[in-house]
Design an enzyme around this catalytic site. Structure first.
Site, PDB file in Angstrom:
ATOM      1  N   ARG A  53       0.864  -1.180   0.000  1.00 55.52           N
ATOM      2  CA  ARG A  53       0.000   0.000   0.000  1.00 55.52           C
ATOM      3  C   ARG A  53       0.899   1.228   0.000  1.00 55.52           C
ATOM      4  O   ARG A  53       2.115   1.123   0.058  1.00 55.52           O
ATOM      5  CB  ARG A  53      -1.015  -0.003   1.158  1.00 55.52           C
ATOM      6  CG  ARG A  53      -0.675  -0.755   2.369  1.00 55.52           C
ATOM      7  CD  ARG A  53       0.093  -0.073   3.481  1.00 55.52           C
ATOM      8  NE  ARG A  53      -0.071   1.335   3.555  1.00 55.52           N
ATOM      9  CZ  ARG A  53       0.926   2.173   3.701  1.00 55.52           C
ATOM     10  NH1 ARG A  53       2.177   1.753   3.792  1.00 55.52           N
ATOM     11  NH2 ARG A  53       0.726   3.470   3.769  1.00 55.52           N
ATOM     12  N   GLY A  54       0.237   2.401  -0.088  1.00 56.83           N
ATOM     13  CA  GLY A  54       1.007   3.624  -0.261  1.00 56.83           C
ATOM     14  C   GLY A  54       1.144   3.873  -1.757  1.00 56.83           C
ATOM     15  O   GLY A  54       1.472   2.941  -2.518  1.00 56.83           O
ATOM     16  N   ALA A  55       0.893   5.113  -2.169  1.00 54.16           N
ATOM     17  CA  ALA A  55       0.765   5.403  -3.603  1.00 54.16           C
ATOM     18  C   ALA A  55       1.963   4.931  -4.453  1.00 54.16           C
ATOM     19  O   ALA A  55       1.771   4.195  -5.433  1.00 54.16           O
ATOM     20  CB  ALA A  55       0.498   6.893  -3.785  1.00 54.16           C
ATOM     21  N   GLN A 201      -2.245   2.541  10.041  1.00 52.53           N
ATOM     22  CA  GLN A 201      -0.965   2.542   9.313  1.00 52.53           C
ATOM     23  C   GLN A 201       0.108   3.313  10.083  1.00 52.53           C
ATOM     24  O   GLN A 201       1.293   3.014   9.981  1.00 52.53           O
ATOM     25  CB  GLN A 201      -1.125   3.178   7.919  1.00 52.53           C
ATOM     26  CG  GLN A 201      -1.882   2.349   6.922  1.00 52.53           C
ATOM     27  CD  GLN A 201      -3.345   2.733   6.867  1.00 52.53           C
ATOM     28  OE1 GLN A 201      -3.937   3.111   7.880  1.00 52.53           O
ATOM     29  NE2 GLN A 201      -3.942   2.637   5.704  1.00 52.53           N
ATOM     30  N   ASP A 242      -1.898  10.734  -2.035  1.00 49.61           N
ATOM     31  CA  ASP A 242      -2.239   9.710  -3.027  1.00 49.61           C
ATOM     32  C   ASP A 242      -2.538  10.321  -4.388  1.00 49.61           C
ATOM     33  O   ASP A 242      -2.481   9.647  -5.409  1.00 49.61           O
ATOM     34  CB  ASP A 242      -3.439   8.889  -2.558  1.00 49.61           C
ATOM     35  CG  ASP A 242      -3.009   8.009  -1.405  1.00 49.61           C
ATOM     36  OD1 ASP A 242      -2.946   8.518  -0.273  1.00 49.61           O
ATOM     37  OD2 ASP A 242      -2.680   6.833  -1.652  1.00 49.61           O
ATOM     38  N   ASN A 252      -5.295  12.704   0.530  1.00 53.90           N
ATOM     39  CA  ASN A 252      -4.461  11.778   1.327  1.00 53.90           C
ATOM     40  C   ASN A 252      -5.361  11.020   2.298  1.00 53.90           C
ATOM     41  O   ASN A 252      -6.585  11.223   2.331  1.00 53.90           O
ATOM     42  CB  ASN A 252      -3.362  12.555   2.060  1.00 53.90           C
ATOM     43  CG  ASN A 252      -2.323  11.632   2.683  1.00 53.90           C
ATOM     44  OD1 ASN A 252      -1.849  10.696   2.038  1.00 53.90           O
ATOM     45  ND2 ASN A 252      -1.973  11.869   3.935  1.00 53.90           N
ATOM     46  N   LYS A 253      -4.756  10.185   3.095  1.00 51.96           N
ATOM     47  CA  LYS A 253      -5.476   9.337   4.052  1.00 51.96           C
ATOM     48  C   LYS A 253      -6.487  10.127   4.878  1.00 51.96           C
ATOM     49  O   LYS A 253      -6.199  11.248   5.310  1.00 51.96           O
ATOM     50  CB  LYS A 253      -4.434   8.664   4.965  1.00 51.96           C
ATOM     51  CG  LYS A 253      -4.967   7.723   6.026  1.00 51.96           C
ATOM     52  CD  LYS A 253      -5.859   6.640   5.492  1.00 51.96           C
ATOM     53  CE  LYS A 253      -5.213   5.803   4.409  1.00 51.96           C
ATOM     54  NZ  LYS A 253      -6.206   5.011   3.626  1.00 51.96           N
TER      55      LYS A 253
HETATM   56  O1  MRU Z   1      -4.606   3.352   2.213  1.00 51.88           O
HETATM   57  P1  MRU Z   1      -3.120   3.490   2.140  1.00 51.88           P
HETATM   58  O2  MRU Z   1      -2.412   2.940   3.332  1.00 51.88           O
HETATM   59  O3  MRU Z   1      -2.555   2.976   0.849  1.00 51.88           O
HETATM   60  O4  MRU Z   1      -2.889   5.056   2.159  1.00 51.88           O
HETATM   61  C1  MRU Z   1      -1.589   5.570   2.063  1.00 51.88           C
HETATM   62  C2  MRU Z   1      -1.539   7.035   2.235  1.00 51.88           C
HETATM   63  O5  MRU Z   1      -2.530   7.693   2.396  1.00 51.88           O
HETATM   64  C3  MRU Z   1      -0.180   7.664   2.113  1.00 51.88           C
HETATM   65  O6  MRU Z   1      -0.114   8.823   2.889  1.00 51.88           O
HETATM   66  C4  MRU Z   1       0.060   8.053   0.648  1.00 51.88           C
HETATM   67  O7  MRU Z   1      -0.108   6.954  -0.184  1.00 51.88           O
HETATM   68  C5  MRU Z   1       1.383   8.611   0.442  1.00 51.88           C
HETATM   69  S1  MRU Z   1       2.600   7.347   0.381  1.00 51.88           S
HETATM   70  C6  MRU Z   1       4.135   7.961   0.253  1.00 51.88           C
END
Ligand code: MRU
Length: 358
Positions: A53-55, A201, A242, A252-253
Site C-alpha cells: 500500500r502507499g501510492a 498505518q 495519493d 491523502n489518508k
Molecule cells: O490506504 P493506504 O495505506 O494505501 O494510504 C496511504 C496514504 O494515504 C499515504 O499517505 C500516501 O499513499 C502517500 S505514500 C508515500
C-alpha cells in the site's frame, strides 16, 4: 531502509525464482513476512487487500504486475485485460494508473520475444526512479527541518499521518524521507505518529519503521494532534499524498484534512511530500477524485496479539451498528504551506507546480 539492521526495499524481482518479492504489510508490526507474487492476480490481490500500500508502492507493484502477466501468457489481449484490472484494483492513488500507462506505452510496438525483457527493465526503472525521487524529496525537505532547528536549537517535533514512509514507497518514503535525512545529519527529531484509524498505518507501520531506524517517535490517537499544536509541541506537519491536483489540492489518508485545519489555526507549517508521479494533471475539481470506500470490517474489527502472542482479530463494535469507511479526504491547497517534491519545494498552486514541472 533497515529492518533489524538489514537493508531492504519494499519490492524487488527475484531472478532465481522468477517471482516478485514483497513485504506483507498486513502482517506488520507483529510478523515480518516476505511473500512471492507469481501471477498478475497475485499483484492485484496484494494491492486490494493492502499487502502492499502507499501510492508509490502500489505503482511499483502494478508495474511488476504487467511483468507477471507477460510471464503467464504473452498474449496482447491478456496483457491489456490485466492492465485494466490492475488499474481498477484501488481507485484513489493516481500512481497506479500512471505506472500501468507508462508500462503499456513502453510495450506498445515491441516484438513478442522482447516483451518480457522490456517490461522487466521498465518496472525496475519505475522503482529506481521512485527511490531517487524520494531521496531528493528528503534532501529538499531537510532544509526546512534544518531551518527550524537552527532557530529553535532544540529537538524538532514533526507530526505525520498514516504511513508515507519507506514502506509506502520503494525506499526512503516521502514524508519520512526529510526526517531520515535530518536524523542522519545529527539533527534531533521526534515524530508524533497519528495512529490512523481504522487500519492504523501510523501505529503499525510508521512507528515500526521509525523504531527500526532508531528515530524517537510517539504514537498518538488521531484526535490528539490539535491539542499538541495548541501547546506548541508540533513544529511542523509532513504528510504524503495519493493524488495531488494541478491546483495544489491534496488527497491523502482520511483525517489529513482535519490535521491541516488544526495546523492553520495554530500557525504550524503543514507540508505535503510527493514524487511527481502522484500529480494528477487532468482533474481540476477535487470533487472528481474517486474516494475509496473500504470494507466496514476494517472499522468494526481490530487485530492484535493475545496473551500467548498469537495474532487475533476481534469485533469491537455492536453487531447491529452501521459503519462507513471512507479511506481518503482532500485538503484544499490553501491549507498547505508547501509541496516538497523531487525537484524542490513549491507553493501548493497551479503557478507553484508549473514553475517546477514545465
Ligand atoms: O490506504 P493506504 O495505506 O494505501 O494510504 C496511504 C496514504 O494515504 C499515504 O499517505 C500516501 O499513499 C502517500 S505514500 C508515500
Amino acid at each position: 531502509m533497515k529492518i533489524e539492521g538489514k537493508e531492504y526495499r519494499t519490492i524487488w524481482f527475484d531472478e532465481q525464482n522468477q517471482a516478485v518479492k514483497i513485504i506483507d504489510q498486513t502482517k506488520l508490526p507483529h510478523q515480518f513476512i516476505i511473500k512471492d507474487l507469481k501471477t498478475v492476480k497475485d499483484s492485484i490481490n496484494a494491492i486490494k487487500v493492502m499487502e502492499v500500500r502507499g501510492a508509490p508502492l502500489i505503482g511499483g507493484t502494478a508495474a511488476y504486475g504487467i511483468v507477471l502477466a507477460i510471464m503467464e501468457k504473452n498474449d496482447p489481449n491478456f496483457i491489456k485485460k490485466s492492465s485494466e484490472e490492475l488499474i481498477q484494483s484501488r481507485p484513489t492513488a493516481i500512481n497506479l494508473k500512471w505506472a500501468v500507462d507508462r508500462m503499456m506505452k513502453k510495450l506498445s510496438g515491441v516484438n513478442n520475444n522482447e516483451l518480457l525483457k522490456v517490461a522487466l527493465d521498465e518496472a525496475k526503472a519505475i522503482c529506481e526512479e521512485d527511490v531517487k525521487f524520494c531521496e531528493n524529496i528528503g534532501l529538499n525537505g531537510l532544509k526546512i527541518i534544518e531551518e527550524i532547528y537552527n532557530k529553535k536549537k532544540d529537538k524538532v517535533n514533526i507530526l505525520t499521518h498514516c504511513n508515507a514512509g519507506w514502506l509506502a514507497t520503494i525506499n526512503w518514503g516521502t514524508a519520512t524521507s526529510p526526517i531520515y535525512h535530518a536524523h542522519k545529519k545529527g539533527i534531533p527529531v521526534h515524530v508524533w505518529v497519528d495512529e490512523t484509524r481504522p487500519r492504523n498505518q501510523g501505529a503499525n507501520l510508521t512507528s515500526y519503521e521509525l523504531n527500526e531506524e532508531k528515530i524517537p517517535n510517539t504514537i498518538i490517537a488521531d484526535n490528539t494532534g490539535g491539542i499538541l499544536m495548541q501547546r506548541g509541541e508540533v513544529d511542523m506537519c509532513i504528510v504524503g499524498t495519493d493524488r495531488t491536483l494541478s491546483t495544489g489540492d491534496v488527497c491523502n489518508k482520511i483525517g489529513t484534512y482535519l490535521k491541516a485545519l488544526a495546523a492553520k489555526d495554530n500557525n504550524v507549517p503543514f507540508y505535503v511530500a510527493l514524487p511527481s508521479s502522484t500529480i494528477d494533471w487532468n482533474i481540476e475539481n477535487f470533487k472528481d477524485i474517486p474516494i475509496e470506500e473500504r470494507n466496514s470490517e476494517e472499522l468494526s474489527h481490530i487485530e492484535g496479539l493475545d496473551e500467548s502472542n498469537n495474532v487475533k482479530k476481534v469485533r469491537i463494535y455492536p453487531k447491529k451498528s452501521k459503519t462507513m469507511n471512507l479511506a481518503f479526504d482532500v485538503t484544499p491547497a490553501k491549507y498547505v504551506t508547501g509541496l516538497i517534491t523531487e525537484k524542490g519545494i513549491c507553493e501548493a498552486s497551479k503557478e507553484g507546480l508549473k514553475k517546477l514541472f514545465k
